[in-house]
Motif scaffolding. Structure first.
Motif, PDB file in Angstrom:
ATOM      1  N   ALA A 206      27.737  43.224  22.709  1.00  0.00           N
ATOM      2  CA  ALA A 206      27.901  43.407  24.203  1.00  0.00           C
ATOM      3  C   ALA A 206      28.971  42.536  24.882  1.00  0.00           C
ATOM      4  O   ALA A 206      29.562  42.828  25.665  1.00  0.00           O
ATOM      5  CB  ALA A 206      26.651  43.570  24.887  1.00  0.00           C
TER       6      ALA A 206
ATOM      7  N   ARG B  39      32.572  47.826  29.941  1.00  0.00           N
ATOM      8  CA  ARG B  39      31.122  47.705  30.118  1.00  0.00           C
ATOM      9  C   ARG B  39      30.402  46.956  28.836  1.00  0.00           C
ATOM     10  O   ARG B  39      30.677  47.383  27.896  1.00  0.00           O
ATOM     11  CB  ARG B  39      30.634  48.947  30.432  1.00  0.00           C
TER      12      ARG B  39
ATOM     13  N   CYS C  81      20.460  48.436  28.993  1.00  0.00           N
ATOM     14  CA  CYS C  81      21.847  48.937  29.405  1.00  0.00           C
ATOM     15  C   CYS C  81      21.789  50.190  29.411  1.00  0.00           C
ATOM     16  O   CYS C  81      22.969  50.822  30.098  1.00  0.00           O
ATOM     17  CB  CYS C  81      22.844  48.205  28.326  1.00  0.00           C
TER      18      CYS C  81
ATOM     19  N   GLU D 237      32.417  43.230  24.105  1.00  0.00           N
ATOM     20  CA  GLU D 237      32.892  44.211  24.712  1.00  0.00           C
ATOM     21  C   GLU D 237      33.123  43.639  26.165  1.00  0.00           C
ATOM     22  O   GLU D 237      34.570  43.985  26.774  1.00  0.00           O
ATOM     23  CB  GLU D 237      31.951  45.305  25.045  1.00  0.00           C
TER      24      GLU D 237
ATOM     25  N   GLN E 118      22.326  52.593  27.210  1.00  0.00           N
ATOM     26  CA  GLN E 118      23.463  53.255  26.418  1.00  0.00           C
ATOM     27  C   GLN E 118      22.401  54.245  25.244  1.00  0.00           C
ATOM     28  O   GLN E 118      22.739  55.440  25.018  1.00  0.00           O
ATOM     29  CB  GLN E 118      23.966  52.244  25.296  1.00  0.00           C
ATOM     30  N   CYS E 119      21.089  53.971  24.833  1.00  0.00           N
ATOM     31  CA  CYS E 119      20.388  54.658  23.793  1.00  0.00           C
ATOM     32  C   CYS E 119      19.237  55.019  24.261  1.00  0.00           C
ATOM     33  O   CYS E 119      18.529  54.369  25.119  1.00  0.00           O
ATOM     34  CB  CYS E 119      20.244  54.052  22.424  1.00  0.00           C
TER      35      CYS E 119
ATOM     36  N   ARG F 265      27.521  47.155  20.454  1.00  0.00           N
ATOM     37  CA  ARG F 265      28.056  48.015  19.399  1.00  0.00           C
ATOM     38  C   ARG F 265      27.033  48.330  18.190  1.00  0.00           C
ATOM     39  O   ARG F 265      26.153  47.785  17.921  1.00  0.00           O
ATOM     40  CB  ARG F 265      29.173  47.465  18.725  1.00  0.00           C
TER      41      ARG F 265
ATOM     42  N   TYR G  18      28.213  47.147  26.606  1.00  0.00           N
ATOM     43  CA  TYR G  18      27.426  48.187  25.749  1.00  0.00           C
ATOM     44  C   TYR G  18      27.436  47.488  24.494  1.00  0.00           C
ATOM     45  O   TYR G  18      28.702  47.327  23.670  1.00  0.00           O
ATOM     46  CB  TYR G  18      28.065  49.445  25.525  1.00  0.00           C
TER      47      TYR G  18
ATOM     48  N   ARG H 124      16.318  53.098  26.646  1.00  0.00           N
ATOM     49  CA  ARG H 124      16.315  53.614  28.259  1.00  0.00           C
ATOM     50  C   ARG H 124      15.125  54.260  28.770  1.00  0.00           C
ATOM     51  O   ARG H 124      14.501  53.850  29.709  1.00  0.00           O
ATOM     52  CB  ARG H 124      17.683  54.421  28.128  1.00  0.00           C
TER      53      ARG H 124
END
Ligand code: SF4
Length: 415
Positions: A181, A190, A347, A184, A349-350, A194, A192, A354
């Motif tokens: 992250a 953003r 974050c 990135e 993403q998943c 990897r 996120y 989340r």
């Protein structure tokens, strides 16, 4: 509140830039003073070929140096992997110290600025890096000012090419301390994390092989080379290699950063380095690795604080942030605060993380604790989350459920 914090950090930075304000402690040793005691000599020898790269790797191995950011990957092995990858190769220092309870990297940056920069440049020389980035937590304006001043001094002394070290400011996201992250974020995207593989050592920053190391790991390298790897390694506790920096906070008489043998126990650290428990407080529990490392009871305070043994008890050493709780603390409130922290910092993403972090908090706040459902959710989050945040988020709750009576964790009737 977060915006207010960031605004004040930026304000302080502006005052430092104008020369109107000198933060305390602006104590980093000067370049001349560090060179007078042998600093950067190993770097020069490495660049001249007088010190073979293989010797550096062998010394780091003899010292048993592992990544101090939390993952504990053997440092020499990581450096070898990146060196063997095709050029251009990059070096990134993770100075985005965001784990609750961790503050050792700030102290190292402020008080050992040149040993840290020396370690950074040694690492860069060992992997033959084309460029370096330092990704610094923005809430550390004094460290920022020191680094900028001392990097300029290195450039003026022609120890480093202008622009070779790029000092970046983080933007307040906990997840940007996760290496992919962070990468990135440097790329302007953003933060996120990897999916892996590929690992950052193969395809990291801008798709190039990248070495990511924590501040403490790099700062230890010049000491190891000067002392000799085996000698440094022998400073560790029985069965453990070297010294490490513990950030100690909570109910102790003298909290702070303690440089102590790897593998020291919580009890020894409190008694021998922190002056014992604070007046009127009895040890109830401790968090060995900040928010992510779980909560262990006083009965396990003799476990060695390093990689290995803690994992057998469902806990992690992480970045060695020891938070000490006493019989006057509210365990339930502590667990709740940690669950809120992870739900806030996910974050998004998943799905397992989340939704999982929010569900876990909701289940914890229910009138009755459904322990089996909570453990099922924890297992799912560990198995299916993309990165360490979602995988470690259940740790405070699962360890608390394992080691403490439920009445200490359940909601009080009048809540
Ligand atoms: Fe983001 Fe959490 Fe998934 Fe990590 S585990 S990628 S923090 S949502």
């Amino acid at each position: 509140k977060r915006h207010a914090d960031r605004a004040s950090a930026a304000d302080v930075l502006a005052l430092i830039d104008e020369g109107a304000f000198t933060p305390l402690p602006l104590v980093g040793e000067s370049l001349d003073a560090y060179r007078a005691r042998g600093g950067y000599r190993q770097l020069q020898a490495l660049r001249d070929g007088a010190l073979p790269v293989e010797t550096v790797f062998a010394e780091l191995e003899a010292a048993g140096l592992r990544g101090m950011g939390g993952a504990g990957f053997p440092t020499a092995r990581k450096w070898r992997l990146v060196r063997a990858a095709p050029a251009p190769r990059y070096l990134v220092c993770n100075a985005d110290e965001g784990e609750p309870g961790t503050f050792k990297d700030r102290v190292i940056l402020e008080e050992q600025t040149h040993p840290f920069l020396d370690g950074l440049l040694l690492a860069a020389a060992c992997i033959d890096a084309d460029r370096c980035w330092i990704y610094l937590r923005d809430e550390y304006p004094a460290a920022h000012a020191l680094l900028r001043r001392e990097i300029a001094a290195l450039e003026a002394a022609q120890l480093v090419e202008p622009g070779f070290i790029d000092l970046r400011r983080g933007a307040g996201a906990y997840i940007c301390g996760e290496e992919s992250a962070l990468i990135e974020s440097i790329e302007g995207k953003r933060g996120y994390p990897r999916q892996r593989p590929p690992y950052v050592a193969e395809a990291g920053l801008f798709g190039r092989p990248t070495l990511v190391n924590n501040v403490e790991t790099l700062a230890l390298v010049p000491t190891i080379l000067a002392a000799g790897g085996a000698r440094f390694g022998a400073l560790g506790g029985e069965g453990f290699a070297g010294l490490r920096s513990y950030s100690v906070s909570g109910r102790v008489r003298e909290p702070g950063v303690k440089q102590a043998p790897a593998g020291i126990s919580t009890r020894q650290l409190i008694d021998d380095y922190c002056g014992g428990m604070a007046e009127g407080h009895q040890l109830l529990a401790y968090l060995p690795g900040g928010a992510s490392g779980g909560i262990l009871p006083a009965s396990l305070a003799d476990l060695p604080l390093h990689f290995g043994e803690l994992e057998k008890h469902g806990a992690l050493i992480g970045s060695a942030a020891l938070i000490v709780l006493s019989d006057r603390d509210d365990l339930r409130a502590a667990v709740q605060a940690l669950l809120e922290f992870f739900a806030d910092e996910s974050c998004g993403q998943c799905t397992p993380c989340r939704i999982g972090t929010e569900k876990m908090l909701a289940l914890f706040e229910a009138p009755e604790l459904d322990v089996s459902l909570l453990n099922e959710l924890a297992a799912l989050m560990r198995d299916a989350s993309i990165c360490g945040l979602g995988q470690a988020a259940p740790n405070p709750l699962t360890t608390a459920l394992q080691y403490f009576p439920q009445h200490q964790l359940a909601r009080k009737r009048d809540e």
